[in-house]
Design an enzyme around this catalytic site. Structure first.
Site, PDB file in Angstrom:
ATOM      1  N   LYS A   1       0.846  -1.195   0.000  1.00 36.55           N
ATOM      2  CA  LYS A   1       0.000   0.000   0.000  1.00 36.55           C
ATOM      3  C   LYS A   1       0.880   1.242   0.000  1.00 36.55           C
ATOM      4  CE  LYS A   1      -3.255   2.590   2.907  1.00 36.55           C
ATOM      5  NZ  LYS A   1      -3.968   2.637   4.203  1.00 36.55           N
TER       6      LYS A   1
ATOM      7  N   ASP B   1      -2.801  10.620   3.156  1.00 37.16           N
ATOM      8  CA  ASP B   1      -4.198  10.206   3.287  1.00 37.16           C
ATOM      9  C   ASP B   1      -4.983  11.201   4.121  1.00 37.16           C
ATOM     10  OD1 ASP B   1      -6.567   8.842   3.286  1.00 37.16           O
ATOM     11  OD2 ASP B   1      -5.954   7.372   4.802  1.00 37.16           O
TER      12      ASP B   1
ATOM     13  N   LYS C   1     -10.643  12.911   7.375  1.00 31.72           N
ATOM     14  CA  LYS C   1     -10.152  12.568   8.705  1.00 31.72           C
ATOM     15  C   LYS C   1     -10.188  13.803   9.617  1.00 31.72           C
ATOM     16  CE  LYS C   1      -6.754   9.049   7.267  1.00 31.72           C
ATOM     17  NZ  LYS C   1      -7.237   7.931   8.082  1.00 31.72           N
TER      18      LYS C   1
ATOM     19  N   ASP D   1       1.438   6.543   5.386  1.00 33.16           N
ATOM     20  CA  ASP D   1       0.497   5.561   4.863  1.00 33.16           C
ATOM     21  C   ASP D   1       1.031   4.843   3.626  1.00 33.16           C
ATOM     22  OD1 ASP D   1      -1.852   4.279   5.451  1.00 33.16           O
ATOM     23  OD2 ASP D   1      -3.142   5.661   4.357  1.00 33.16           O
TER      24      ASP D   1
ATOM     25  N   ASP E   1     -12.359   6.954   3.171  1.00 31.34           N
ATOM     26  CA  ASP E   1     -11.181   6.778   4.026  1.00 31.34           C
ATOM     27  C   ASP E   1     -10.793   5.302   4.144  1.00 31.34           C
ATOM     28  OD1 ASP E   1      -9.083   7.619   5.600  1.00 31.34           O
ATOM     29  OD2 ASP E   1     -10.243   7.591   7.461  1.00 31.34           O
TER      30      ASP E   1
ATOM     31  N   GLU F   1      -9.572   3.611   1.730  1.00 29.64           N
ATOM     32  CA  GLU F   1      -9.026   3.690   0.366  1.00 29.64           C
ATOM     33  C   GLU F   1      -7.892   2.718   0.121  1.00 29.64           C
ATOM     34  OE1 GLU F   1      -5.802   4.992   2.452  1.00 29.64           O
ATOM     35  OE2 GLU F   1      -7.882   5.569   2.827  1.00 29.64           O
TER      36      GLU F   1
ATOM     37  N   ARG G   1      -7.508  -0.399   0.777  1.00 28.00           N
ATOM     38  CA  ARG G   1      -7.945  -1.691   0.235  1.00 28.00           C
ATOM     39  C   ARG G   1      -8.326  -1.581  -1.239  1.00 28.00           C
ATOM     40  NH1 ARG G   1     -12.416  -2.044   4.760  1.00 28.00           N
ATOM     41  NH2 ARG G   1     -10.701  -0.933   5.769  1.00 28.00           N
TER      42      ARG G   1
END
Length: 505
Positions: free
Chosen positions: A267, A272, A279, A290, A349, A351, A353
């Site tokens: 990932k 993010d 968030k 991230d 959020d 995202e 996956r």
């Protein structure tokens, strides 16, 4: 982009009293009666006097305890450094205890050029653990400083391991491996620590190309037009809210006669915000981390290449920036993923996956022997396992094999189940599945989502494991052992140990 400091590693016999050095590191163990020195290189009378003084000096031998003392007459060193091994309960220190003791000392020896590590290391394995700990502990991130770091801030430059195994034929290879591990972990840390205005999908892809240049590794970068044309709906959907478009980077090490093929999917959300499902502002700056999964799989493949393992290793870096804008994916949108499955986005959020799904499908099409994905995927991982223990999910056989690799590497990880009832919570009335499901057990629900995108080989599901490193990838607290504050480089050692296992080493 990265400038991981280099550490010179070597080994000598245990008699170091005539060896010039800036510091000599000696181990102290906790004991029921009083702390005691282990494997002391000092003259006998000096060892006895110092050991008797330890309680008066407040030295206990606890893990992470590092104390500097004036050197003694029998050593040609400027300072004596005592590092705690913790309680041994009468046995020899474990490899991980040696790593942590050496790492804690190396971490606190900034400004020192050369240190001799006279820890209890009678075997090649023990000496390698000391060397690896020193290599992991000698780190500082100074890439954004306007001025060069002061001498006292420069990490340890040379570590010499005193060991009775100094003449063993297998020691040079063990020291080389320790140096590679240290270099690759430090490179992961550099990438994760880099500011998000400097590290974004395009510049990350360029950094991957640059890092791969010295090695027999092929790097392929899919840019946004090709991603859109070929149907990488997860990457495009997550990245379209940003002015800096997504990338999919394939890093492939393919030796002449590989005994296995490992696919590593990482990932790489370079920042993010949560997208439209924004968030909270507090601590959002930490979301530059991230992309730790992508940094980890990149450097893991380079480590495999540098060590020349007879295993094909392919990293898939799923890179995007998750930003809110008029072009961003909305809650309620339906994305068509690479391979054709559709996903209703209920929360932007969730995202990671989505980009990982594209990467898993792409990796599956090469029909590797195993797929391992690494991601800072869920806050639920921290709730379940805390900040230092990664969660491992997936097929039982590969999951357990990854756990064994983590144990061998000295990294904390724990196997978690994939309850079949969680799949129903991902059902969508308008698409093949939704990107969020049951709130409780969210770490496992996210893994169940990813499992939907793992392909087959010869009519059977490809063995797959998922590592959620949301906690271990970034240390917001105080440094400990060989682990610094901020980026940690967690899980690279596990992936390398797994590749060695597949290679039969």
């Amino acid at each position: 982009m990265t400038s991981a400091s280099e550490l010179k590693l070597s080994a000598v016999s245990p008699d170091i009293r005539r060896l010039p050095a800036d510091a000599v590191v000696v181990a102290v163990a906790q004991d029921t009666e009083a702390p005691r020195l282990l494997n002391s290189p000092l003259a006998p009378q000096e060892t006895a006097a110092l050991e008797a003084s330890l309680p008066l000096l407040g030295i206990t031998g606890a893990s992470d305890e590092v104390r500097r003392l004036p050197s003694t007459d029998s050593l040609k060193a400027g300072v004596l450094v005592l590092t705690g091994l913790g309680r041994l309960d009468g046995g020899a220190p474990s490899a991980e205890a040696l790593r942590r003791a050496a790492g804690a000392a190396a971490r606190q020896l900034s400004g020192v050029r050369k240190a001799v590590f006279a820890l209890p290391a009678p075997t090649v394995e023990a000496a390698a653990a000391v060397a690896e700990g020193a290599a992991l502990g000698a780190y500082a991130f100074t890439g954004h400083r306007a001025q060069a770091p002061e001498a006292r801030q420069v990490p340890l430059a040379e570590a010499v391991v005193a060991t009775a195994a100094s003449a063993e034929k297998s020691l040079p290879a063990a020291l080389k491996r320790a140096a590679v591990v240290g270099r690759r972990v430090r490179a992961v840390r550099d990438l994760v620590n880099t500011a998000p205005n400097l590290l974004y999908p395009e510049s990350f892809a360029a950094a991957a190309r640059e890092a791969a240049k010295p090695w027999p590794v092929k790097v392929t970068v899919l840019e946004e037009k090709q991603l859109e044309k070929e149907g990488y709906g997860g990457l495009i959907g997550v990245g379209r809210g940003s002015s800096r478009p997504p990338r999919l980077v394939k890093v492939d090490y393919s030796p002449a006669r590989p005994v296995a093929h490992l696919a590593l999917v990482g990932k790489g959300i370079t920042f993010d915000t949560g997208g439209i499902s924004l968030k909270p502002g507090l601590n959002m700056h930490l979301m530059k981390s991230d992309m730790a999964g992508a940094a980890t799989v990149l450097q893991a493949v380079l480590a495999v290449a540098e060590l020349g393992l007879p295993v094909r290793a392919t990293a898939w870096l799923c890179l995007a920036e998750n930003m809110p804008s008029g072009a961003a994916t909305r809650p309620g949108d339906v994305l068509t993923m690479f391979g054709g499955k559709t996903v209703e986005v209920l929360n932007t959020d969730a995202e990671g996956r989505l980009v990982m799904a594209d990467g898993l499908v792409a990796a599956s099409r090469e029909e590797p022997d195993a797929i391992i994905d690494v991601a800072t995927l869920t806050g639920a991982q921290l709730v379940a396992l805390g900040t230092r223990t990664a969660g491992i999910m997936g097929d039982d056989g590969l999951r357990d094999r990854v756990k064994a690799a983590a144990d061998a590497a000295g990294e904390a990880a724990w196997p978690m189940p994939l309850p079949e009832e969680l799949r129903a919570t991902l059902d969508s009335p308008v698409a093949d599945l939704a990107n969020i499901g049951e709130r409780h057990g969210g770490m496992m629900t996210a893994a169940v989502f990813l499992s939907e995108f793992v392909g087959e080989k010869a009519g059977r599901p490809i063995p797959w494991a998922h590592l959620d490193i949301a906690g271990p990838a970034y240390n917001e607290g105080a440094p400990y052992g060989y682990t610094p504050k901020n980026a940690t480089g967690s899980t690279l050692r596990t992936l390398l140990a797994l590749a060695e296992d597949f290679a039969g080493r």
